[in-house]
Design a protein around this motif. Sequence first.
Motif, PDB file in Angstrom:
ATOM      1  N   THR A 167      41.046  32.272  -0.834  1.00  0.00           N
ATOM      2  CA  THR A 167      42.293  32.058  -0.105  1.00  0.00           C
ATOM      3  C   THR A 167      42.911  33.382   0.351  1.00  0.00           C
ATOM      4  N   PRO A 173      50.163  32.430   3.557  1.00  0.00           N
ATOM      5  CA  PRO A 173      50.583  31.862   2.271  1.00  0.00           C
ATOM      6  C   PRO A 173      50.596  30.330   2.237  1.00  0.00           C
ATOM      7  N   ALA A 174      51.097  29.701   3.300  1.00  0.00           N
ATOM      8  CA  ALA A 174      51.168  28.240   3.296  1.00  0.00           C
ATOM      9  C   ALA A 174      49.776  27.620   3.292  1.00  0.00           C
ATOM     10  N   GLU A 204      48.057  28.084  -0.026  1.00  0.00           N
ATOM     11  CA  GLU A 204      48.544  27.110  -0.987  1.00  0.00           C
ATOM     12  C   GLU A 204      47.856  25.760  -0.806  1.00  0.00           C
ATOM     13  N   LEU A 223      44.317  25.934  -1.997  1.00  0.00           N
ATOM     14  CA  LEU A 223      44.292  25.994  -3.456  1.00  0.00           C
ATOM     15  C   LEU A 223      44.562  24.621  -4.063  1.00  0.00           C
ATOM     16  N   ARG A 224      45.498  23.891  -3.448  1.00  0.00           N
ATOM     17  CA  ARG A 224      45.827  22.545  -3.923  1.00  0.00           C
ATOM     18  C   ARG A 224      44.605  21.636  -3.767  1.00  0.00           C
ATOM     19  N   ASN A 265      45.482  37.759  -7.578  1.00  0.00           N
ATOM     20  CA  ASN A 265      46.842  37.325  -7.841  1.00  0.00           C
ATOM     21  C   ASN A 265      46.984  37.046  -9.340  1.00  0.00           C
ATOM     22  N   GLN A 290      48.384  33.675 -10.446  1.00  0.00           N
ATOM     23  CA  GLN A 290      47.370  32.644 -10.211  1.00  0.00           C
ATOM     24  C   GLN A 290      46.305  32.692 -11.314  1.00  0.00           C
TER      25      GLN A 290
END
Lengths: 300, 265
Positions: free
Chosen positions: B177, B182-183, B186, B189-190, B209, B212
């Motif tokens: 990622t 950032p959006a 996310e 990652l979800r 991160n 994370q």
Amino acid sequence: MLYILQTTFELGVQYALIPLALFLSFRVLDIADLTTDGSFVLGMAVSVTLAAAGHPIAALFAAMLCGALAGFVTALLQTRFGVPSILAGIVTNTGLYTVNLMAMGWSSNATILRQATIYTMFRSLGIGGRWSNLLLTAVIVALVAAAIIWFLGTRLGLSLRATGDNRDMVSASSINPAYTVTVGLCIANALTALSGALVGQSQRSADINAGTGIVVIGLACLIIGETLCRRGSMARGVLSAIVGSIAYRFIYAVVLKTRIVPIECLKLVTAIIVALAIAMPTIREKLAFNRRVRKAGKEG
Amino acid sequence: MLTIQNISKTFNPGTVNEKCALRGLSLHLDRGDFVTVVGSNGAGKSTLFNAIAGNFFVDEGRIRLDGQDVTFLPDHKRSRSIGRLFQDPLRGTAPHMSIEENLSLAYLRSSSGKSPFSHISKEDKALFRERLELLGLGLENRMQQPVGLLSGGQRQALTLLMATIVTPKLLLLDEHTAALDPATAEMILRLTTQIVAEHTITCLMITHNMSQALSLGNRTLMMADGHIVLDIAGEERRKLSVENLAERFKLQAKELLDNDRILLS
């Protein structure tokens, strides 16, 4: 006039399998396969020798098999032994010169005297009249083209296409890229050899130098075809190879008839056309960049 | 699930560019483990992934995956049971082929029994559409479009789907990622955690991160200089704060720096 048109079409269709082979190697696999010159003569030599021995139909299949073998050698050199792909083609091509001489009985040419060829056999059936040569070639080429389009849609065909598009992804899909390259080069050279086989039986002779520069001519055909038909789907690519081949022979005939360009210069002109066509995207980019720099210079 | 015993790898041995990237590294992962990996650049994280995926063969040691010794298995054979995502979203897909064709390539991993001359079947297409719908990006309506037209995030989501469409035994996520906004990061990652949880896939994930690294999964590794220098799970991991981890990270980096200074002085 009609005669010229007929010959143009006949030659265009007979040679169409070469740009089709290059479509597979150069466009789909993204490999410049320089085996082409040699495998064309190989197909021609095998076909003429076997037809002279009385097996004109088996000759076509034998020619394809030999072409596939030549492609296999090139593929083996580049996938298993780390020979750079262009060099692998040149090495095979050089070796094929001797093989081709051998296929013609250690002679630099071979002829079919009074034995049957696929063309004389087809004519004796009485189909197509004076167009029977063109008709037979067109049927063969159409069948091959259909088979290629079908093949490119299969699972193996898809992995072949991915090999030229993103090779890492092929191995991530559990397929060995060495395998797809091998399959692709075998098919491409079988097609080139088939073209040689058709040309050889049609003109009833084979010559050791018949293939010189044919890879460049094939590329010219492919590029002309892509300009006429636009690049797009796989079917369109196959079609543009055939259209391009006929268009090239057309241009050739016009040049021959009108003498705009001396016929001795045709190979040079072909080479320039191919070089320009392949360089065009880069040239266009550079020109656009220079324009921007000049504009920025004026404003600043 | 994954057992790595004492693997070593040296690049360009015997030359000035000699680089020992893995030094006797051992690691064991249980089925369903989700392990995050941190470490500075050059610590050997990606080299470890390359060794597991089979991009090169290790000089020493053994790699076992689900009981099978894969140490000398070429990468394309390992790919049947290992899925992988890279930082660069362009690496996992073929740009000139359609979404559907890309998915059917990835689906080849399952079709050991099917003829190489068969076409994509209706059932396959239905499956692809169903899986694409789960991404929630509307890609199911664009199956005929070439992948080159998709954005980086969409391509990474597609790559994730391709890596997991045949459930792998092991999923390797190499900062997958890091190149996204950032959006989008996310969202990817979800999707990752959702798919990994749904199929209980054993998973290794490299990240820079620190929060994370602690919040995701059940175990965290820190690598430095071709070793695993920190391996925490359970209670110990829960107690470790992001600041603590960052502190240890800096300490490691400093130690390396000090070693270099000794060498250079």
